[in-house]
Design an enzyme around this catalytic site. Sequence first.
Site, PDB file in Angstrom:
ATOM      1  N   ASP A 236      12.587 -35.815  -8.153  1.00 16.96           N
ATOM      2  CA  ASP A 236      12.480 -35.985  -9.602  1.00 16.96           C
ATOM      3  C   ASP A 236      13.273 -34.851 -10.236  1.00 16.96           C
ATOM      4  O   ASP A 236      13.406 -33.778  -9.664  1.00 16.96           O
ATOM      5  CB  ASP A 236      11.032 -36.090 -10.113  1.00 16.96           C
ATOM      6  CG  ASP A 236      10.143 -34.908  -9.780  1.00 16.96           C
ATOM      7  OD1 ASP A 236      10.643 -33.895  -9.264  1.00 16.96           O
ATOM      8  OD2 ASP A 236       8.931 -34.992 -10.055  1.00 16.96           O
TER       9      ASP A 236
ATOM     10  N   GLU B 291       4.809 -27.929   3.329  1.00 16.51           N
ATOM     11  CA  GLU B 291       4.838 -26.687   2.535  1.00 16.51           C
ATOM     12  C   GLU B 291       4.231 -25.490   3.269  1.00 16.51           C
ATOM     13  O   GLU B 291       3.379 -24.785   2.724  1.00 16.51           O
ATOM     14  CB  GLU B 291       4.134 -26.917   1.188  1.00 16.51           C
ATOM     15  CG  GLU B 291       4.766 -28.050   0.397  1.00 16.51           C
ATOM     16  CD  GLU B 291       4.070 -28.363  -0.921  1.00 16.51           C
ATOM     17  OE1 GLU B 291       3.119 -27.644  -1.292  1.00 16.51           O
ATOM     18  OE2 GLU B 291       4.484 -29.339  -1.583  1.00 16.51           O
TER      19      GLU B 291
ATOM     20  N   HIS C  52      12.328 -31.453  -6.021  1.00 16.19           N
ATOM     21  CA  HIS C  52      11.835 -31.399  -7.407  1.00 16.19           C
ATOM     22  C   HIS C  52      12.769 -30.463  -8.175  1.00 16.19           C
ATOM     23  O   HIS C  52      12.739 -29.257  -7.956  1.00 16.19           O
ATOM     24  CB  HIS C  52      10.404 -30.852  -7.457  1.00 16.19           C
ATOM     25  CG  HIS C  52       9.411 -31.745  -6.784  1.00 16.19           C
ATOM     26  ND1 HIS C  52       9.046 -32.972  -7.305  1.00 16.19           N
ATOM     27  CD2 HIS C  52       8.693 -31.614  -5.646  1.00 16.19           C
ATOM     28  CE1 HIS C  52       8.155 -33.553  -6.516  1.00 16.19           C
ATOM     29  NE2 HIS C  52       7.927 -32.749  -5.499  1.00 16.19           N
TER      30      HIS C  52
ATOM     31  N   GLU D 141      10.702 -36.493  -2.447  1.00 18.41           N
ATOM     32  CA  GLU D 141       9.909 -36.449  -3.685  1.00 18.41           C
ATOM     33  C   GLU D 141      10.813 -36.234  -4.896  1.00 18.41           C
ATOM     34  O   GLU D 141      10.470 -35.500  -5.820  1.00 18.41           O
ATOM     35  CB  GLU D 141       8.857 -35.329  -3.606  1.00 18.41           C
ATOM     36  CG  GLU D 141       7.934 -35.447  -2.411  1.00 18.41           C
ATOM     37  CD  GLU D 141       6.831 -34.400  -2.363  1.00 18.41           C
ATOM     38  OE1 GLU D 141       6.607 -33.705  -3.375  1.00 18.41           O
ATOM     39  OE2 GLU D 141       6.195 -34.272  -1.295  1.00 18.41           O
TER      40      GLU D 141
ATOM     41  N   ASN E 104       8.011 -31.242   5.820  1.00 20.43           N
ATOM     42  CA  ASN E 104       8.350 -31.536   4.420  1.00 20.43           C
ATOM     43  C   ASN E 104       8.112 -30.295   3.555  1.00 20.43           C
ATOM     44  O   ASN E 104       7.075 -29.635   3.689  1.00 20.43           O
ATOM     45  CB  ASN E 104       7.430 -32.683   3.947  1.00 20.43           C
ATOM     46  CG  ASN E 104       7.814 -33.278   2.616  1.00 20.43           C
ATOM     47  OD1 ASN E 104       8.959 -33.655   2.410  1.00 20.43           O
ATOM     48  ND2 ASN E 104       6.852 -33.372   1.701  1.00 20.43           N
TER      49      ASN E 104
HETATM   50  O1  9MR Z   1       2.025 -35.868  -7.607  1.00 22.88           O
HETATM   51  C1  9MR Z   1       0.882 -35.287  -7.057  1.00 22.88           C
HETATM   52  C2  9MR Z   1      -0.174 -35.058  -8.102  1.00 22.88           C
HETATM   53  O2  9MR Z   1      -0.668 -36.290  -8.580  1.00 22.88           O
HETATM   54  C3  9MR Z   1      -1.296 -34.213  -7.550  1.00 22.88           C
HETATM   55  O3  9MR Z   1      -2.204 -33.881  -8.575  1.00 22.88           O
HETATM   56  C4  9MR Z   1      -0.726 -32.963  -6.917  1.00 22.88           C
HETATM   57  C5  9MR Z   1      -1.830 -32.128  -6.325  1.00 22.88           C
HETATM   58  O4  9MR Z   1      -1.365 -31.030  -5.625  1.00 22.88           O
HETATM   59  O5  9MR Z   1       0.197 -33.316  -5.900  1.00 22.88           O
HETATM   60  C6  9MR Z   1       1.294 -33.974  -6.411  1.00 22.88           C
HETATM   61  O6  9MR Z   1       2.223 -34.249  -5.367  1.00 22.88           O
HETATM   62  C7  9MR Z   1       2.766 -33.099  -4.709  1.00 22.88           C
HETATM   63  C8  9MR Z   1       3.046 -33.507  -3.285  1.00 22.88           C
HETATM   64  O7  9MR Z   1       1.892 -34.021  -2.685  1.00 22.88           O
HETATM   65  C9  9MR Z   1       3.592 -32.351  -2.473  1.00 22.88           C
HETATM   66  N1  9MR Z   1       4.728 -31.768  -3.111  1.00 22.88           N
HETATM   67  C10 9MR Z   1       4.582 -31.432  -4.505  1.00 22.88           C
HETATM   68  C11 9MR Z   1       4.107 -32.645  -5.298  1.00 22.88           C
HETATM   69  C12 9MR Z   1       4.065 -32.355  -6.765  1.00 22.88           C
HETATM   70  O8  9MR Z   1       3.116 -31.366  -7.052  1.00 22.88           O
END
Ligand code: 9MR
Length: 462
Positions: free
Chosen positions: A283, A172, A252, A281, A215
Amino acid sequence: MSRDSSGSVRTRPGPLARVRRALGLAAAGVVAATGLVVLSEPAQAADTLGAAAAARGRYFGAAVAANRLGESQYVTVLNREFTSVTPENEMKWDATEPSRGSFSFGNADRIVNHARGRGMSIRGHALVWHSQLPGWVSGLSATDLRSAMNNHITTLMRRWQGQIHSWDVVNEAFEDGSSGARRNSVFQQRLGNGYIEEAFRTARAADPSAKLCYNDYNIEDANAAKTRAVYNMVRDFKQRGVPIDCVGLQSHFNAQSPVPANFQQTIAQFAALGVDVQITELDIEGSGQTQATNYRNAVNACLAVSRCTGITVWGIPDHYSWRASGTPLLFDGSYNKKPAYYAVLEALNGSSNPGDPGDPGTASCTATYTETQRWGDRFNGQVTVRANTAISSWAVTVTVTPPQRISTTWNGSPTWDGSGNVMTMRPNGNGALAAGQSTSFGFTVMANGTWSAPRIGGCTAS
Ligand code: 9MR
């Protein structure tokens, strides 16, 4: 494919089954008036996501949380359906290096051990990211931040060297919206644009056997400014020889950010740069048939591009999702398979049903490396070759880093390039494997002071 009232799947008959039915034959191996007709039983459509994806030469993974590994329903579904895992939070910077130079790997190890014990591949997530970053990192000077970043990458990658299929090296790093700019993170502010390539170079040196990925989210629409910016960076890296092997499209999706109509084109454009693409990722918020259709479209976009090598969904049951209220996953809160699950399974089973006469699929295999033993001067490596479809032979390249030398091999027939660093291993004798069957070969590497894991080239099947 249709579902009966119990919710179980009935598969569409393959061509052979249709032929049999037309001939009035109930089973394979039938004596016809003219003599013996031997029909081989066609491969059934697979009944789990992982098996169906494997038949298409791909993995199907899930983001996993270490603190759920004690829940029996969670683990049952994980083990049954998925061939890859991504630790959802356990490999992030705040979890692994909460204070400078002090590392904690317990929860990440729990997931790694679970996956390795079951032959699942592992995606490492994420080494350099502005979020879930402990406070001490933002307080560092440029010089200290550079060394902390490189030390973090090297320490994590060495910890699981040879065990992580792909790493999200940088996550990101671009702004949303129309600017196409780099995100104004602490890394960007202190180190400038060059931090991204520095991270990738450090990563390659730390574990040469891992695929190195960039990513990001909102890079699924080829026309979006953010996608163009990432595309340009990857193209520049490939042109200048900065080590990068894959692009992760987080994917997402929801009503505001739907699966773009050009998703397949986006995947193909990245792949054309010479990198793998992974949906990392996935969903999709929603429910019922609408959600199912969106999932089907996303999966088909990946299947249409040979370098789209795997799909990970960001969680297993809806209630553990990071956005649970949007019910974005494939299993409901009671672990029932949702319409979206069946749509994904059906897409993966798709038109190619390996084993069906006239539709043999493309021969495909996967090679995975493990170090099996180490001494003061040498180590043994083992490569497992798994046939994703029925194959008649295979070849795998193993590249060692000079001054390393391969001194012995077993269970295979090696050939060498001029440098002696690259070995191509082929079967000893008959290399035929049925879909899903595995074999392995081994070798001893004289370290000569260098302990990096060998690079395992892709498995080529025929
Ligand atoms: O799913 C993850 C969640 O449990 C955490 O609280 C969050 C914190 O930033 O991160 C989520 O996963 C993220 C991933 O690491 C990077 N891309 C976005 C995902 C969803 O927020």
